[in-house]
Motif scaffolding. Sequence first.
Motif, short mmCIF file in Angstrom:
data_model
loop_
_atom_site.label_atom_id
_atom_site.label_comp_id
_atom_site.label_asym_id
_atom_site.label_seq_id
_atom_site.Cartn_x
_atom_site.Cartn_y
_atom_site.Cartn_z
N TYR A 154 2.06 1.58 -3.45
CA TYR A 154 1.16 2.10 -4.33
C TYR A 154 0.83 3.81 -4.15
N ARG A 165 0.67 -0.99 -0.24
CA ARG A 165 0.50 0.02 0.14
C ARG A 165 1.17 1.35 0.42
N LYS A 169 1.15 6.71 -6.70
CA LYS A 169 0.35 7.42 -7.28
C LYS A 169 0.78 8.96 -7.05
#
Length: 464
Positions: free
Chosen positions: A176, A173, A180
Amino acid sequence: MADARNPDRFLKKRGTTFHYYRRVPKRYELLDSRGTIRFSLKTSSIDVARMRRDSFEEADNEYWASMRIVAVEAPGNSVQKAAMAKRYAAANARALALGFVYKPVSELANPDNIDDVVARLMALKQSEEGEVQRRQAEAILGGVDSPKTTVSEALEVYFNEIAVDDQLGKSKRQAYQWKKVKRLSASYFIDVVGDLPLVDITREHALKYQRWWRDRMLSPAEGEKAVSPNTINRHIGNIRVLYRSYFTHIGEEERPNPFRNLFFKARSRVEVPAFEDDWVRTKILKPGGLLGLRPELQLITYMLIETGCRPSELINLRPEDIHLEDEVPYISIKPSTKRQIKTESSIRDIPLVGVALEAAKRAPNGFPHYHDRNELFSANMMKAFRARSFFPSPDHVIYSFRHSFEKRMQEANIDYGLRCLLMGHANSRPSYGDGGSLSYRRDEMKKIVHPFKAEIFELFDASE
């Protein structure tokens, strides 16, 4: 090119063993970096060597033919671009090896560079002959064009080749989220300026991007919120880093960065108000005040009140980080092989007191539902607190618990070093010792602990 009628084409004998020996045709050099292909056929028999040679020859011919088709049908394809980038990097490396910084021929053509050109020609004259000299010539005299890698393509190179170490230790996460933000910065630039090759980006493009952000800061569209300078600086900074990192990666460290010195002055810190003690005691610590929320949310709230932790630090606690059987119960905030923490100073042991201790007893394994799901936790908590009118003002957020904890320690005259340690802040003063024993930390924390009614957890246990 070898004569196809020659039965011994591409064959060389070394000792008693035959070898396959073949140069990559010049028209495929951009796409095939092997240069000269040479390897043993592992036989001393000419008939076996010819048979094996035929198989390798056919395979190479088909490989080059497929490259030609790709190049004709999609001249800007990724295979070509990767090959161009590799060739450009090699030219930079060769130039450095000969004592020169690589410069494109357009720059060397400037009359002001005549002395530099003469020096390069003299170095080339002294170099080796043949194919080696040709490659050195294109390196020293700037004969290789910079690869036309676009912003979106450079971003993938950044993720997969340049910034690999930046992703080590991040959870799935975390990685990510890290990507992002950078993808978002690139998408804004592409929307405003276009998915340009990096070599074609000029200062005017960078200024256009800055002006677009300036308008969103000073004159946002109707119904939109003004963008903060900090947000703008982060997005411009991400493109600046991408540009610098990419050209450093391909060996062009001296290229001027068109995004240099573009930023807006901004407040370095946005103040988050703390919860007042009376508000916490009468609203949030009111028996039954949190009932109806997911059990994990209730327990995390109680632990936030008396630990001063960042929410992400609590939701990512593992069973081995929660020490309830020790003489002084405590939690450990530390990184793992699968997750980073904010800073080195964030690594710390925090005694459990008051409602935090009672909550931890009911969550000895941590909070699996929210582990590595910061956004979900934040959204659920904000929704719950707003629905119950638990925020005294629109400026209050869940992080206000952390500020409240720090404020209480300050008002109780708790030692500055201990305050920094418990908060996970870097201590700007000279450090002596390790911050004191857990029992010392616990006793100091008890000076600021909120009183609470046992009914809070009686109701919680009954609702389980």
